[in-house]
Design an enzyme around this catalytic site. Structure first.
Site, short mmCIF file in Angstrom:
data_model
loop_
_atom_site.label_atom_id
_atom_site.label_comp_id
_atom_site.label_asym_id
_atom_site.label_seq_id
_atom_site.Cartn_x
_atom_site.Cartn_y
_atom_site.Cartn_z
N GLY A 256 37.45 1.36 -12.70
CA GLY A 256 37.25 1.26 -14.15
C GLY A 256 38.38 0.61 -14.93
N ASN B 151 28.08 -9.05 -17.47
CA ASN B 151 28.76 -8.67 -16.22
C ASN B 151 30.07 -9.44 -16.12
OD1 ASN B 151 28.97 -7.60 -13.49
ND2 ASN B 151 28.51 -9.68 -12.78
N ALA C 236 42.86 -12.66 -16.18
CA ALA C 236 41.54 -13.14 -16.61
C ALA C 236 40.60 -12.00 -17.02
CB ALA C 236 40.92 -13.99 -15.51
N HIS D 60 32.55 -11.07 -13.32
CA HIS D 60 32.59 -11.45 -11.91
C HIS D 60 33.96 -12.07 -11.61
CE1 HIS D 60 31.08 -12.53 -7.99
NE2 HIS D 60 31.68 -13.70 -8.15
C1 GAR Z 1 36.40 -6.17 -10.77
O1 GAR Z 1 37.29 -7.03 -10.14
C2 GAR Z 1 35.10 -6.90 -11.07
O2 GAR Z 1 35.29 -8.25 -11.38
C3 GAR Z 1 34.37 -6.73 -9.76
O3 GAR Z 1 34.66 -5.43 -9.36
C4 GAR Z 1 35.95 -5.05 -9.84
C5 GAR Z 1 35.85 -3.71 -10.54
O4 GAR Z 1 37.10 -3.21 -10.92
N1 GAR Z 1 32.96 -6.98 -9.93
C6 GAR Z 1 32.22 -7.64 -9.04
O5 GAR Z 1 32.65 -8.06 -7.99
C7 GAR Z 1 30.75 -7.82 -9.44
N2 GAR Z 1 30.12 -8.83 -8.62
P1 GAR Z 1 37.26 -2.08 -12.02
O6 GAR Z 1 36.35 -0.93 -11.62
O7 GAR Z 1 38.71 -1.68 -11.91
O8 GAR Z 1 36.92 -2.66 -13.36
#
Ligand code: GAR
Length: 208
Positions: free
Chosen positions: A12, A108, A180, A110
């Protein structure tokens, strides 16, 4: 005031970036109503509770089949009358019915510059492993609207990040998040909350 629901699965940190931006006034005219995780142990739920945001888990594991899970998720989201659903590290494949219902109201993040390193199987650390395996020099992150495809919806914002020779997937992931993801996700929400985003012919237009 834009009512936001956030779907998460893990740590998160993107959710935290959004909460911080709301608290500091970088995002205006918006409020997070609820954070929902498919994983009850997601630290993202803690982050929400620490900020007095309602946090709950809806897990496919608690339903006999996928259609019951899908319906429960849609019903719960509908309860909040949301203007925007934010996928912040959400690893659940969303039901088509939800995508139709919230057309151009689901975004979303990515961890690559779409259309590179995206699509089925490209998520989390694996994206950065592939970037390093290909010797790519510039990567980054993308915020986009969600459509029925995987990472194919209209692109809202992108930011480039340098890849360094000695990077490990973990080091690169951290740089992409810091330089980013944690910037463009709050920025995209602020643009939407202030009515500056429209979608025309499948492409995003940002008003001045
Ligand atoms: C992030 O790096 C996000 O870009 C990726 O999961 C991570 C979640 O981190 N999402 C994907 O790969 C979706 N295809 P977080 O829980 O610390 O925000």
């Amino acid at each position: 005031m834009l009512s936001i629901g956030v779907l998460v699965s893990g740590g998160g940190t993107n959710l935290q970036a959004v909460i911080d931006a709301l608290n500091s006034g970088k995002i205006t005219n918006a409020r997070i109503e609820v954070v929902i995780s498919n994983n009850k142990n997601a630290y993202a739920l803690e982050r929400a509770r620490n900020n007095d945001i309602e946090a709950l888990c809806i897990s496919p594991k608690d339903f006999d089949d996928r259609s019951h899970f899908n319906q429960a998720l849609i019903n719960k989201l509908d309860e909040y009358n949301l203007d925007l659903i934010v996928l912040a590290g959400c690893m659940v494949v969303l039901p088509a019915e939800l995508i139709q219902k919230y057309r151009n109201r689901i975004i979303n993040i990515h961890p690559s510059l779409i259309p590179s390193f995206c699509g089925k199987g490209y998520y989390g650390l694996h994206v950065h492993e592939e970037v390093l395996a290909r010797g790519v020099r510039i990567t980054g992150a993308t915020v986009h609207f969600v459509d029925e495809g995987t990472d194919t919806g209209p692109i809202i914002l992108q930011k480039a990040v340098e890849v360094k020779y000695d990077d490990t997937p973990e080091i690169l992931q951290k740089r992409v998040m810091e330089q980013a993801e944690w910037q463009i996700m709050p920025e995209a929400i602020d643009l939407i909350a202030n009515g500056r985003i429209s979608v025309e012919d499948g492409k995003v237009k940002i008003a001045d």
